[in-house]
Design an enzyme around this catalytic site. Structure first.
Site, PDB file in Angstrom:
ATOM      1  N   GLY A 151      -3.253   5.078   9.318  1.00 49.72           N
ATOM      2  CA  GLY A 151      -2.717   4.393  10.494  1.00 49.72           C
ATOM      3  C   GLY A 151      -2.668   2.908  10.196  1.00 49.72           C
ATOM      4  O   GLY A 151      -2.485   2.514   9.054  1.00 49.72           O
ATOM      5  N   SER A 199      -6.741   3.209   4.189  1.00 46.51           N
ATOM      6  CA  SER A 199      -5.439   2.775   3.686  1.00 46.51           C
ATOM      7  C   SER A 199      -4.390   2.956   4.770  1.00 46.51           C
ATOM      8  O   SER A 199      -4.670   3.477   5.850  1.00 46.51           O
ATOM      9  CB  SER A 199      -5.050   3.587   2.454  1.00 46.51           C
ATOM     10  OG  SER A 199      -4.637   4.880   2.862  1.00 46.51           O
ATOM     11  N   LYS A 200      -3.183   2.548   4.446  1.00 50.99           N
ATOM     12  CA  LYS A 200      -2.045   2.657   5.372  1.00 50.99           C
ATOM     13  C   LYS A 200      -1.927   4.067   5.943  1.00 50.99           C
ATOM     14  O   LYS A 200      -1.524   4.251   7.086  1.00 50.99           O
ATOM     15  CB  LYS A 200      -0.744   2.318   4.628  1.00 50.99           C
ATOM     16  CG  LYS A 200      -0.477   0.826   4.574  1.00 50.99           C
ATOM     17  CD  LYS A 200       0.546   0.425   5.652  1.00 50.99           C
ATOM     18  CE  LYS A 200       0.611  -1.070   5.826  1.00 50.99           C
ATOM     19  NZ  LYS A 200       0.185  -1.532   7.133  1.00 50.99           N
ATOM     20  N   ARG A 201      -2.282   5.059   5.117  1.00 49.01           N
ATOM     21  CA  ARG A 201      -2.157   6.451   5.556  1.00 49.01           C
ATOM     22  C   ARG A 201      -3.059   6.760   6.751  1.00 49.01           C
ATOM     23  O   ARG A 201      -2.843   7.710   7.480  1.00 49.01           O
ATOM     24  CB  ARG A 201      -2.463   7.404   4.396  1.00 49.01           C
ATOM     25  CG  ARG A 201      -1.207   7.841   3.659  1.00 49.01           C
ATOM     26  CD  ARG A 201      -1.551   8.593   2.400  1.00 49.01           C
ATOM     27  NE  ARG A 201      -2.131   7.665   1.416  1.00 49.01           N
ATOM     28  CZ  ARG A 201      -3.246   7.886   0.747  1.00 49.01           C
ATOM     29  NH1 ARG A 201      -3.928   8.980   0.945  1.00 49.01           N
ATOM     30  NH2 ARG A 201      -3.673   7.004  -0.126  1.00 49.01           N
TER      31      ARG A 201
END
Ligand code: GLU
Length: 480
Positions: free
Chosen positions: A254, A250-252
């Site tokens: 990177g 996910s976005k978390r």
């Protein structure tokens, strides 16, 4: 049978690594079978679809070399086709208008929850009489259209990745909405599962290759194929991409969109290469560097894993470095020019081309990601440099000044300098001044580049000589 596959992104965000990897598998499969790879933009959700995302998707696929044979086909331009299909289902009694309001649905779900049952539509409007329907219409209710799902059915297919898959129709949540109510149109707004099946039939898609998050949609879609009297394509559900901890990427973790990978300085070839390894491996699993064309020759779903594919940055970096280390100087210069330009380095793209290519040859073998070239080549572009603490310390060692002075003097015999000349100068200085080779080399590097680490010293020196700054640098070091 002609293989026809498609990638069908929704333009509700930039091209995601997951979608791009699905596109890679589709492309590889199509090319393996000399088939067609089709691009369809699923933009029926008018509020979330944006033209800039469509552009980002087209640019990303093009950059990666995932050229498509047909399309892009836009679902928003095909609404009439979906409406026709819905009308046919209504006429055949395979779909019906459902007038249940949002509040009634809410009540239904609350009651199911209280009974500890899974939420589902209870098919209450499946058999309305014309009078009941008229009464709801008179109340001003706007219907959705639902497709009948026989709860007793079991849906079975042989998935090319996951083998035999069985899904109970009773787990599909009741009769499925295929069109949302619309003020303008009595058929309403066609929804995802219906549009996909209509398109896949119309485009004669032979294999639907997509992420495993679509498995429950596949069960629903198979029922729609049957209802439309169409033959059901083959399905291959590809594993999810996970982070190193085993959770969905996910976005978390990177960056996740292809344009961001590009900005980070990965090459298209490396990303495409790495994506093909996310869940697949070639028969010779020691082979890790290959083009899409080469991978296509070997590609089959037999070698696609069921388990999620872990996204490994170190591996991607390694693959990228392999591409950068083996690229031609000319190609590398083309990729590096924008980075050098945005760093404000002064050069003439045409007149300095040979020098830039020599520079690329010198730094190429040390690069992992393109932006690293900015720091690595700074000392070759800028006129005066600052000496790092380590360089100053090196230059204050016994014999360092003597070595630098001797090199500077010897240089006056060389209006032009080759790497061989440079080595010769160093050799002579070592011999005549009885100095240690390590000391001379390290001091020369410190004096020329202002640092104690960097690309090949003799080659860098030649480049500095061509820029006409090596003598100034040596003098600058002596003045410290
Ligand atoms: N628009 C869907 C998505 O982006 C496509 C799914 C499919 O391939 O059918 O997930």
């Amino acid at each position: 049978m002609t293989v026809r596959v498609r990638i069908a992104p929704s333009p509700t965000g930039n091209l995601h690594i997951g979608t791009a990897r699905t596109a890679v598998f589709n492309w590889l499969f199509a090319h393996h079978h000399s088939g067609q790879f089709i691009l369809r933009i699923e933009d029926t959700d008018q509020t979330r679809s944006q033209p800039e995302y469509t552009q980002n998707i087209l640019d990303g696929l093009t950059w990666l070399g995932l050229n498509w044979d047909e399309g892009p086909v836009f679902q928003s331009q095909r609404l009439e086709l979906y409406r026709q299909a819905i009308k046919t289902l209504l006429d055949k009694g395979l779909a019906y208008r459902c007038y249940t309001t949002a509040e009634e649905l809410e009540e239904m779900r609350a009651a199911q929850k209280a009974r500890k049952e899974a939420p589902r539509y209870d098919n209450r409007h499946r058999h309305l009489t014309p009078e009941q329907r008229a009464a709801f219409e008179a109340e001003g209710r706007k219907p959705v259209i639902r497709f009948l799902i026989d709860d007793d059915r079991e849906i079975v297919w042989h998935d090319l990745v996951r083998g035999k898959l069985t899904w109970k129709a009773s787990d599909l949540g009741g009769d499925m909405v295929i069109a949302r109510a619309s003020e303008q149109d009595e058929i309403g707004q066609p929804l995802y599962n219906l549009a996909v099946v209509v398109d896949d039939v119309d485009m004669k898609i032979s294999h639907v290759i997509r992420g495993e998050d679509h498995i429950s949609n596949t069960a629903k879609q198979i029922l729609l194929y049957e209802a439309m009297g169409a033959s059901v394509p083959e399905f291959a559900h590809t594993p999810l991409i996970l982070n190193m901890q085993g959770q969905k990427l996910s976005k978390r973790d990177g960056v996740t969109s292809i344009s961001e990978f590009k900005e980070m300085g990965f090459t298209a070839e490396a990303i495409a290469n790495y994506m093909s390894l996310l869940g697949w491996s070639p028969p010779d699993s020691t082979q890790e560097i290959f083009s899409l064309e080469q991978a296509a020759k070997e590609f089959s779903f037999e070698r696609v894993n069921k388990a999620g594919a872990k996204f490994d940055w170190a591996k991607l970096d390694w693959i990228n470095s392999q591409y950068l280390h083996h690229m031609s100087a000319s190609q590398l210069v083309d990729l590096l020019i924008p980075y050098w330009q945005s760093a404000g380095y002064k050069f003439d793209q045409i007149n300095d081309r040979t020098w830039l290519e020599s520079l690329a040859t010198v730094i190429g073998p040390s690069l992992t990601r393109l932006p690293e070239a900015v720091e690595m080549s700074r000392m070759l572009f800028v006129e005066s440099i600052e000496f790092t603490q380590a360089a100053v310390e090196q230059l204050s060692k016994e014999g360092a000044t003597e070595a630098v002075r001797a090199i500077l003097e010897a240089l006056s015999d060389y209006p032009e300098l080759s790497a061989d000349n440079a080595s010769q100068i160093v050799k002579v200085v070592i011999k005549e001044h009885k100095l240690k080779k390590g000391l001379v080399m390290r001091s020369l590097r410190a004096a020329l580049t202002g640092d104690v680490h960097g690309p090949d010293l003799m080659e860098s020196w030649v480049l500095l000589h061509q820029q006409g700054v090596d003598k100034t640098r040596l003098q600058q070091a002596l003045n410290l």
